[in-house]
Design an enzyme around this catalytic site. Structure first.
Site, PDB file in Angstrom:
ATOM      1  N   CYS A 297      -2.377   9.877  -6.453  1.00 51.75           N
ATOM      2  CA  CYS A 297      -3.457   9.648  -5.488  1.00 51.75           C
ATOM      3  C   CYS A 297      -4.465  10.786  -5.578  1.00 51.75           C
ATOM      4  CB  CYS A 297      -2.920   9.552  -4.057  1.00 51.75           C
ATOM      5  SG  CYS A 297      -4.278   9.381  -2.873  1.00 51.75           S
TER       6      CYS A 297
ATOM      7  N   LYS B 139       0.854  -1.192   0.000  1.00 50.76           N
ATOM      8  CA  LYS B 139       0.000   0.000   0.000  1.00 50.76           C
ATOM      9  C   LYS B 139       0.889   1.242   0.000  1.00 50.76           C
ATOM     10  CE  LYS B 139      -3.578   2.751   0.782  1.00 50.76           C
ATOM     11  NZ  LYS B 139      -4.532   3.056  -0.308  1.00 50.76           N
TER      12      LYS B 139
HETATM   13  C1  DHB Z   1      -5.403   6.075  -2.394  1.00 52.99           C
HETATM   14  C2  DHB Z   1      -6.010   5.998  -3.610  1.00 52.99           C
HETATM   15  C3  DHB Z   1      -5.243   5.991  -4.764  1.00 52.99           C
HETATM   16  O1  DHB Z   1      -5.800   5.906  -5.980  1.00 52.99           O
HETATM   17  C4  DHB Z   1      -3.884   6.054  -4.652  1.00 52.99           C
HETATM   18  O2  DHB Z   1      -3.130   6.075  -5.743  1.00 52.99           O
HETATM   19  C5  DHB Z   1      -3.274   6.115  -3.430  1.00 52.99           C
HETATM   20  C6  DHB Z   1      -4.045   6.112  -2.292  1.00 52.99           C
HETATM   21  C7  DHB Z   1      -6.199   6.123  -1.178  1.00 52.99           C
HETATM   22  O3  DHB Z   1      -7.230   6.790  -1.174  1.00 52.99           O
HETATM   23  O4  DHB Z   1      -5.761   5.554  -0.156  1.00 52.99           O
END
Ligand code: DHB
Length: 311
Positions: A130, A47
């Protein structure tokens, strides 16, 4: 039965298969990452991390849709030091590790990338896209900031760095972004992230279906596959040959993965399907891809990669 070989390579990293998880679902904690290692995923992608640990946005922040999902998670993660601390144990599970970093500034990204350069991570994917942090624009839609970020990230060490791109919808944007990337030692691009800031409305409640940002969130899954395919195709044609392209967006089946292969992807990542179906999806999609390639007499990734035929 089929002797199709799905081994591939991203930058200098050998992968046993063409299919891995995407940064996003079920890859935040050590236990989740361990489950990915134990699946058929070709690598373990973490993540996106930030300097500090984060709880993320208020709930509800994820909803399934008929053909995908909408999410505004807000980068819930353990903080980069937690991923550094677990790196040796993650690597001991036996798969290449792709660490995703998503700082809120160039300084944040320099700090995290510098730290991961000294770790056992195999690849560093810097997230320029993001869409879900209130008040923070997506770096990938700001070409000047992209250039400045890449300049700052290019001197930090030898481990291959790639960038996670937002989807683009205009040929001039593909060209402008590829021209920037080609000026720096970027070793791979991952395209695409979710289509940011979409709105799904429940007509019965007369409300949005997720809470953050008035309901605006990233659209994922099958809805976005044609966008992902176009971005992979465009970047494959525009980027230097030594830049690998990872495709992501709406892959649910081996045939979806084959379409990304034709478009020129060196590997693919799976987010929404993994979120909905769990880690067994990697083995299923792998076996479907082998079956479909075998039926067309493609025995290796190299034989089919980029072989989209003109109409
Ligand atoms: C999140 C969503 C995304 O598309 C990304 O690239 C990174 C983080 C999120 O909301 O956690």
């Amino acid at each position: 039965m089929t002797a199709v070989d799905l081994s591939t390579r991203i930058a200098n990293v050998e992968l046993q298969s063409y299919i891995m998880n995407a940064s996003g679902p079920k890859c935040t904690s050590f236990d989740e990452l361990k489950a990915i290692s134990q699946s058929a995923s070709a690598a373990v992608v973490t993540k996106s991390c930030t300097i500090e640990a984060r709880e993320g946005n208020p709930l509800p922040r994820y909803q399934n849709l008929a053909l995908g999902s909408i999410q505004s998670m807000g980068l819930p993660n353990l903080g980069y030091q937690a991923y550094l601390a677990m790196m040796a144990d993650l690597k001991a599970q036996g798969k290449p590790v792709v660490v995703s970093v998503s700082g809120f500034s160039i300084e944040d990204n320099v700090k995290m990338v510098s730290a991961f350069m000294e770790s056992e991570a195999d690849l560093i994917e810097v997230n320029f896209s993001c869409p879900n942090i209130p008040g923070k624009a997506q770096v990938a839609y700001d070409f000047e900031q992209t250039k400045q970020s890449l300049a700052a990230l290019s001197e930090l060490g030898d481990k291959p760095i790639g960038i996670k791109l937002a989807p683009y919808f205009d040929m001039s944007h593909f060209v402008a972004m590829a021209d920037i990337i080609n000026q720096f030692p970027v070793k791979f691009v991952t395209c695409i992230n979710s289509i940011g800031n979409t709105l799904v409305i429940d007509p019965h409640t007369e409300q949005p279906i997720i809470k953050p940002k008035g309901g605006f969130g990233g659209l994922c899954g099958e809805y976005i596959k044609p966008v992902g395919l176009a971005n992979v195709r465009a970047f494959r044609e525009l980027l230097n040959d030594d830049v690998s392209v990872i495709g992501v967006g709406g892959i649910n089946t081996g045939i979806d993965a084959f379409e990304y292969l034709l478009a020129g992807a060196d590997a693919v990542q799976i987010a929404t399907c993994f979120e909905k179906q769990g880690p067994e999806c990697f083995a299923r999609i792998e076996s479907e891809l082998k079956q479909f390639m075998g039926s067309k007499d493609y025995m290796t990734v190299a034989q089919a990669k980029g072989q989209l035929k003109p109409l």
